[in-house]
Write a protein that holds these residues in place. Structure first.
Motif, PDB file in Angstrom:
ATOM      1  N   UNK A  19       0.811  -1.218   0.000  1.00 37.12           N
ATOM      2  CA  UNK A  19       0.000   0.000   0.000  1.00 37.12           C
ATOM      3  C   UNK A  19       0.846   1.270   0.000  1.00 37.12           C
ATOM      4  N   UNK A  22       1.312   1.765  -3.484  1.00 38.11           N
ATOM      5  CA  UNK A  22       0.068   2.309  -4.056  1.00 38.11           C
ATOM      6  C   UNK A  22       0.044   3.826  -3.882  1.00 38.11           C
ATOM      7  N   UNK A  26      -0.283   5.885  -7.167  1.00 35.05           N
ATOM      8  CA  UNK A  26      -1.710   5.913  -7.500  1.00 35.05           C
ATOM      9  C   UNK A  26      -2.102   7.090  -8.409  1.00 35.05           C
ATOM     10  N   UNK A  27      -1.387   8.227  -8.274  1.00 33.80           N
ATOM     11  CA  UNK A  27      -1.747   9.359  -9.138  1.00 33.80           C
ATOM     12  C   UNK A  27      -1.434   9.073 -10.603  1.00 33.80           C
ATOM     13  N   UNK A  28      -0.300   8.396 -10.826  1.00 39.66           N
ATOM     14  CA  UNK A  28       0.044   8.023 -12.201  1.00 39.66           C
ATOM     15  C   UNK A  28      -0.998   7.046 -12.762  1.00 39.66           C
ATOM     16  N   UNK A  30      -4.060   6.409 -11.746  1.00 41.29           N
ATOM     17  CA  UNK A  30      -5.401   6.988 -11.886  1.00 41.29           C
ATOM     18  C   UNK A  30      -5.454   7.991 -13.044  1.00 41.29           C
ATOM     19  N   UNK A  31      -4.433   8.840 -13.147  1.00 38.22           N
ATOM     20  CA  UNK A  31      -4.436   9.853 -14.225  1.00 38.22           C
ATOM     21  C   UNK A  31      -4.496   9.190 -15.590  1.00 38.22           C
ATOM     22  N   UNK A  44     -11.020   5.123 -11.340  1.00 33.99           N
ATOM     23  CA  UNK A  44     -10.569   4.683 -10.014  1.00 33.99           C
ATOM     24  C   UNK A  44     -10.685   3.159  -9.902  1.00 33.99           C
ATOM     25  N   UNK A  47      -7.910   1.567 -11.989  1.00 36.01           N
ATOM     26  CA  UNK A  47      -6.596   1.708 -11.354  1.00 36.01           C
ATOM     27  C   UNK A  47      -6.486   0.765 -10.151  1.00 36.01           C
ATOM     28  N   UNK A  48      -7.562   0.672  -9.384  1.00 42.38           N
ATOM     29  CA  UNK A  48      -7.496  -0.209  -8.210  1.00 42.38           C
ATOM     30  C   UNK A  48      -7.402  -1.687  -8.625  1.00 42.38           C
ATOM     31  N   UNK A  51      -3.898  -2.336  -9.430  1.00 41.73           N
ATOM     32  CA  UNK A  51      -3.073  -2.544  -8.228  1.00 41.73           C
ATOM     33  C   UNK A  51      -3.300  -3.944  -7.664  1.00 41.73           C
TER      34      UNK A  51
END
Lengths: 205, 257
Positions: A19, A22, A26-28, A30-31, A44, A47-48, A51
């Motif tokens: 995590x 993560x 996560x910004x990369x 998600x973007x 979202x 992206x999740x 992960x």
């Protein structure tokens, strides 16, 4: 903690260490997903899921940076999702409402905003950003994914080729076409990026 | 000044690669020479650079919620693939195919034991070997040692041993070609069916010189061979079930992924 240490711990099943990764990436993820899919919740989720898939297949990560490997998973998930949507197009009212909200809100874009920037230049920057995102959304998905990976997420051509499972030459031509199409789109919107506008005014003078 | 003219795709690709430092040697020098001469090309390069730089500074977006994994979401520890992971299922599919091939092979082998003489191989084969013990049990009923009598009575050049099985003797199988039957020596213990053949069998049994004059004497196989025939159908069913299960699991996993 260093990324390699986090990766080693995560491979041993340490979810907390994963995590941390993560949070870093996560910004990369998600973007990229947002600019591919064009809506918050779907991005979202994608992206999740990426992960989650990365966590379950961490042992398959060999000699590659975690970010580029993660972006490869996100890219393929998004391209699959877009193909699925193309086969079964469905736009819910929630999606439309969410999309409109996105257009109005810049809250999610505060990461790289320059705090010293004045309100006027921030507004110009915001307009340009919105125009670029609009133009990006008009590109074919393959071109969009390639130019996002190379120009926005700074992957090498070779990394992008591996991520999208295409030849290096394909990446080069997709990037060239995408940049040219974006240039045309921005020109049509009267939103050529500042340098080009400067160049244009110099030419007029 | 009007916007620059459109470039042909190859030149556009070269300009884009040049921007990223992807051109070298003569190609780079040639493009730079053109850039020095052609204003339109310089214009195109400036615009492409501007677009690329804008993309590079495009801010990252914050996700609307944390994307961290919860224990419930993660489910299991990292790096350990699921029991029905696609990779394992690929191996399962290979096993299923192998099992299917085994089923087919077993089927062919077990059916081969009952093939009519015309289709049986002329030399001593597994088919003969399987049929030999049957003859043994049948002829032993006639009070003779079939291990020496029945196979030995068959000339190696016209080996109809599979035809000597009880199935054929009962006349239920009409697929035996007439000429095959005609060629088949009447000394075959079971072709005639019933005890009428026993005499012929006995005749051969008590006529060693004739046996000795045969160019080839088939040696009966060990008694374990009938077990194969008994087990083969069960093995077939087992392999078929395994193939079916693996194929079903593969389809299930593919749908989930």
């Amino acid at each position: 903690m260093e990324e390699q240490t986090l990766l080693q711990d995560a491979r041993r099943g340490n979810l907390e260490a994963f995590n941390q990764l993560v949070l870093i990436h996560q910004n990369h993820a998600y973007s990229f997903a947002y600019r591919m899919l064009g809506e918050e919740e779907g991005a979202a989720d994608a992206a999740q899921q990426a992960f989650l898939s990365a966590y379950r297949h961490l042992n398959e990560l060999r000699g590659e940076s975690f970010r580029s490997w993660l972006l490869r998973i996100v890219a393929n998930a998004c391209l699959d999702e877009l193909r699925r949507r193309k086969r079964r197009p469905s736009v819910s009212l929630d999606d439309l409402a969410a999309g409109e909200e996105d257009d109005r809100s810049d809250e999610s874009l505060s990461i790289l905003a320059d705090p010293t920037e004045g309100p006027e230049s921030a507004a110009v920057r915001s307009d340009l950003r919105r125009s670029i995102e609009d133009c990006l959304s008009l590109l074919p998905p393959d071109q969009r994914a390639t130019v996002l990976l190379v120009d926005v997420h700074a992957l090498e051509y070779g990394e992008a080729a591996r991520a999208l499972r295409v030849a290096l030459g394909t990446v080069k031509s997709r990037v060239a076409r995408a940049r040219a199409d974006l240039r045309d789109c921005l020109r049509a919107k009267g939103e050529l990026p500042p340098q080009a506008r400067r160049l244009e005014s110099e030419a007029h003078a | 000044m009007n916007p620059p003219e459109r470039l042909d795709p190859q030149l556009l690709e070269m300009l884009s690669a040049y921007l990223d430092g992807g051109l070298e040697g003569a190609e780079k020098a040639a493009l730079e020479a053109r850039l020095n001469k052609e204003e339109n090309l310089r214009w195109q390069l400036a615009e492409l650079r501007s677009v690329r730089d804008s993309l590079r500074t495009l801010p990252l977006r914050k996700p609307p919620r944390s994307l961290a994994l919860t224990t419930a979401l993660a489910g299991k520890s990292a790096g350990k693939p699921a029991v029905f992971s696609p990779r394992r299922m690929a191996f399962g599919s290979a096993l299923a195919s192998l099992a299917f091939v085994c089923v087919l092979s077993l089927d062919v082998l077990s059916r081969g034991a009952f093939l009519p003489a015309a289709s049986a191989p002329r030399s001593l084969s597994a088919n003969e070997a399987f049929s030999a013990p049957r003859q043994s049990s049948d002829t032993s009923g006639a009070g003779k040692s079939a291990a020496t009598v029945a196979p030995a009575s068959l000339p190696a050049t016209e080996t109809p041993s599979p035809a000597a099985t009880p199935r054929i003797g009962t006349g239920s199988d009409n697929s035996i070609p007439t000429e095959t039957l005609a060629e088949t020596p009447t000394t075959s213990p079971m072709l005639g069916g019933g005890c009428g053949d026993c005499a012929a069998t006995e005749e051969h049994a008590v006529n060693p010189p004739q046996v000795a004059s045969l160019p080839f004497v088939a040696t009966p196989q060990p008694q374990a061979l009938p077990d194969f025939q008994t087990v083969a159908p069960y093995l077939e069913v087992l392999f078929a079930l395994a193939a079916l299960l693996l194929a079903a699991a593969a389809v299930f996993v593919r749908r989930r992924h």
